[in-house]
Design a protein around this motif. Sequence first.
Motif, PDB file in Angstrom:
ATOM      1  N   GLU A 149       0.845  -1.154  -0.408  1.00 26.42           N
ATOM      2  CA  GLU A 149       0.351  -0.341   0.041  1.00 26.42           C
ATOM      3  C   GLU A 149       1.136   0.941   0.105  1.00 26.42           C
ATOM      4  N   LEU A 150       1.613   1.393   0.637  1.00 25.90           N
ATOM      5  CA  LEU A 150       2.341   2.265   1.166  1.00 25.90           C
ATOM      6  C   LEU A 150       3.058   3.176  -0.591  1.00 25.90           C
ATOM      7  N   ILE A 151       4.275   1.852  -1.198  1.00 27.56           N
ATOM      8  CA  ILE A 151       4.927   1.747  -2.007  1.00 27.56           C
ATOM      9  C   ILE A 151       3.906   2.471  -3.263  1.00 27.56           C
ATOM     10  N   ILE A 152       2.770   2.016  -3.533  1.00 28.60           N
ATOM     11  CA  ILE A 152       1.920   2.489  -3.957  1.00 28.60           C
ATOM     12  C   ILE A 152       0.888   3.768  -3.921  1.00 28.60           C
ATOM     13  N   LEU A 153       1.185   3.737  -2.748  1.00 29.51           N
ATOM     14  CA  LEU A 153       0.916   5.392  -2.631  1.00 29.51           C
ATOM     15  C   LEU A 153       1.754   6.708  -2.796  1.00 29.51           C
ATOM     16  N   ALA A 154       2.757   6.098  -2.649  1.00 26.38           N
ATOM     17  CA  ALA A 154       4.032   6.495  -2.914  1.00 26.38           C
ATOM     18  C   ALA A 154       3.852   7.157  -4.665  1.00 26.38           C
ATOM     19  N   LEU A 246       2.288  -8.179  -5.076  1.00 25.03           N
ATOM     20  CA  LEU A 246       1.117  -8.118  -5.120  1.00 25.03           C
ATOM     21  C   LEU A 246       1.494  -6.012  -5.489  1.00 25.03           C
ATOM     22  N   LEU A 247       2.681  -5.602  -5.407  1.00 25.10           N
ATOM     23  CA  LEU A 247       3.648  -4.928  -6.005  1.00 25.10           C
ATOM     24  C   LEU A 247       3.033  -5.085  -8.229  1.00 25.10           C
ATOM     25  N   THR A 248       3.579  -6.509  -8.054  1.00 17.22           N
ATOM     26  CA  THR A 248       3.424  -6.795  -9.581  1.00 17.22           C
ATOM     27  C   THR A 248       2.234  -6.147 -10.136  1.00 17.22           C
ATOM     28  N   ALA A 249       0.827  -7.271  -9.157  1.00 19.01           N
ATOM     29  CA  ALA A 249      -0.805  -7.072  -9.748  1.00 19.01           C
ATOM     30  C   ALA A 249      -1.145  -5.791  -9.658  1.00 19.01           C
ATOM     31  N   ALA A 250      -0.376  -4.643  -9.222  1.00 16.67           N
ATOM     32  CA  ALA A 250      -0.518  -3.387  -9.281  1.00 16.67           C
ATOM     33  C   ALA A 250      -0.538  -2.277 -10.117  1.00 16.67           C
ATOM     34  N   GLY A 251       0.549  -3.377 -11.134  1.00 15.88           N
ATOM     35  CA  GLY A 251       1.298  -2.814 -12.128  1.00 15.88           C
ATOM     36  C   GLY A 251       2.088  -1.771 -12.006  1.00 15.88           C
ATOM     37  N   ILE A 252       2.559  -2.286 -10.337  1.00 10.96           N
ATOM     38  CA  ILE A 252       3.494  -1.251 -10.752  1.00 10.96           C
ATOM     39  C   ILE A 252       4.944  -2.350 -10.723  1.00 10.96           C
ATOM     40  N   GLU A 253       6.334  -1.448 -11.892  1.00  9.65           N
ATOM     41  CA  GLU A 253       7.420  -2.208 -11.961  1.00  9.65           C
ATOM     42  C   GLU A 253       8.173  -1.583 -10.877  1.00  9.65           C
ATOM     43  N   PHE A 254       9.312  -2.622 -10.503  1.00  8.25           N
ATOM     44  CA  PHE A 254      10.219  -1.736  -9.822  1.00  8.25           C
ATOM     45  C   PHE A 254      11.667  -3.243  -9.939  1.00  8.25           C
ATOM     46  N   GLU A 255      11.986  -2.443  -9.217  1.00  2.00           N
ATOM     47  CA  GLU A 255      13.814  -3.539  -9.539  1.00  2.00           C
ATOM     48  C   GLU A 255      14.495  -4.038  -8.491  1.00  2.00           C
ATOM     49  N   ASP A 256      14.679  -5.557  -7.790  1.00  2.00           N
ATOM     50  CA  ASP A 256      15.570  -5.828  -6.648  1.00  2.00           C
ATOM     51  C   ASP A 256      16.522  -5.057  -7.010  1.00  2.00           C
ATOM     52  N   ASP A 257      17.092  -4.883  -5.639  1.00  2.00           N
ATOM     53  CA  ASP A 257      18.721  -4.113  -5.432  1.00  2.00           C
ATOM     54  C   ASP A 257      18.680  -4.924  -4.587  1.00  2.00           C
TER      55      ASP A 257
END
Length: 425
Positions: A149-154, A246-257
């Motif tokens: 949720e927090l990542i999506i809100l940002a 959950l992030l992927t399902a929300a269409g949020i792209e991220f990089e594993d670092d």
Amino acid sequence: MTIYPVNAFAAPKGTYDLTPPDSATFLAVREALAAPLRRAGYGYIETPGFEHVELFSRGVGESTDIVSKEMYTLTTKGGTELALRPEGTASVLRAALERNLHKAGNLPVKLWYSGSYYRYERPQAGRYRHFSQIGAEAIGAEDPALDAELIILAVDAYRSLGLREFRILLNSLGDKECRPAYRAALQDFLRALDLDDETRRRIEINPLRVLDDKREAVQKQLTGAPLLRDHLCEACKEYHERVRVLLTAAGIEFEDDERLVRGLDYYTRTTFEFVHDGLGSQSAVGGGGRYDGLSEMIGGPALPSVGWALGVDRTVLALRAEGVELALPAATEVYAVPLGEEARGVLFGLVTALRRAGVGTDFAFGGKGLKNAMKSANRSGARFALLAGERDLADGVVQVKDLESGEQKSVALDAVVDELSAQRS
Ligand code: ATP
Ligand code: MG
């Protein structure tokens, strides 16, 4: 000792003033960064600009740059050791504990804040000694959906501003089950490297921080360092995978670092940073993560929590870097220009009535002549000028001039407020 600056008006080093018109952008950015939080049930919290030093030394960590180098500390006349707040999370958690918000029976306690933070840093573009953050904390729940949720809100906040060139770096820092073994493995690896004394000390106190060393000579030697990813316990692995799904399902792209550690000791499990590629070396526009152990570190009960802080100053710089112009409404919609003493009184009354009707209105103060007053009207950004002289008043009208088209018309005194209120909708 530093003496008072030669230029008596200069702000202290590493600080700058927010003045019109740029200050309007800052307000709009703060507003936009907070809007998604308000929609998600986060309540506003405000804590003092200073705290007891121990809150940060225990909470943020003695070995961090923030506490060891960047904190502004002071001793009060009564002998109390205080620090200007370098960050928001420890204060928000302290306040929640003091007020027993976590006992009100509705976990997580979701809070957002906006304010000034202070760090004694080497000032450069995007790095100041006084800066501004919008932050969010969700206290007292362990749920991957909360991290997501927090990542999506940002992301929603950045997108609502029109930012495109930001990336999300994601990592898991493990928990008290799996981190100790990893820490030991990392220490073994680091002790064998060719490092300076300060970094060697850091290996013993907080080896994970060494991974975050920005120096190339250090980074080179870190190739092949053990990664936490390979040491996570089953529970942490599963938790992290849920966040990613959950992030992927929300269409949020991220990089594993796998190298992302961040400069505060309290983080556990989910850790993330928002970086913007248009900002050079001060690329982090925001960051955050889970801090399941912080409450206990500052003397509270176990309260697994997660939060983030977004830098307002760097977000404004990121907007500039992308050439995004925010559509800010003009503060002044109407500018009143009286011609003569009698008109001053009448127009001043109209100005107040217009403002009360919700129309942004300003007035030619200081007895300016017509030419000067019209210049001010144009500079104000107002769409309409309101003019009145003796003849107009005798006829019971004022002149409404459209400053864009130049068209001018007479409007009855008692119809002006309605007419101008209607114009704007
Ligand atoms: P950096 O790695 O750039 O020093 P940080 O990890 O210390 O950042 P945080 O403590 O996570 O930063 O703070 C969150 C955000 O606040 C950062 O991502 C950044 O946008 C902003 N910020 C932090 N320090 C400063 C500063 N000195 N000046 C301006 N903004 C800052
Ligand atoms: Mg920093």
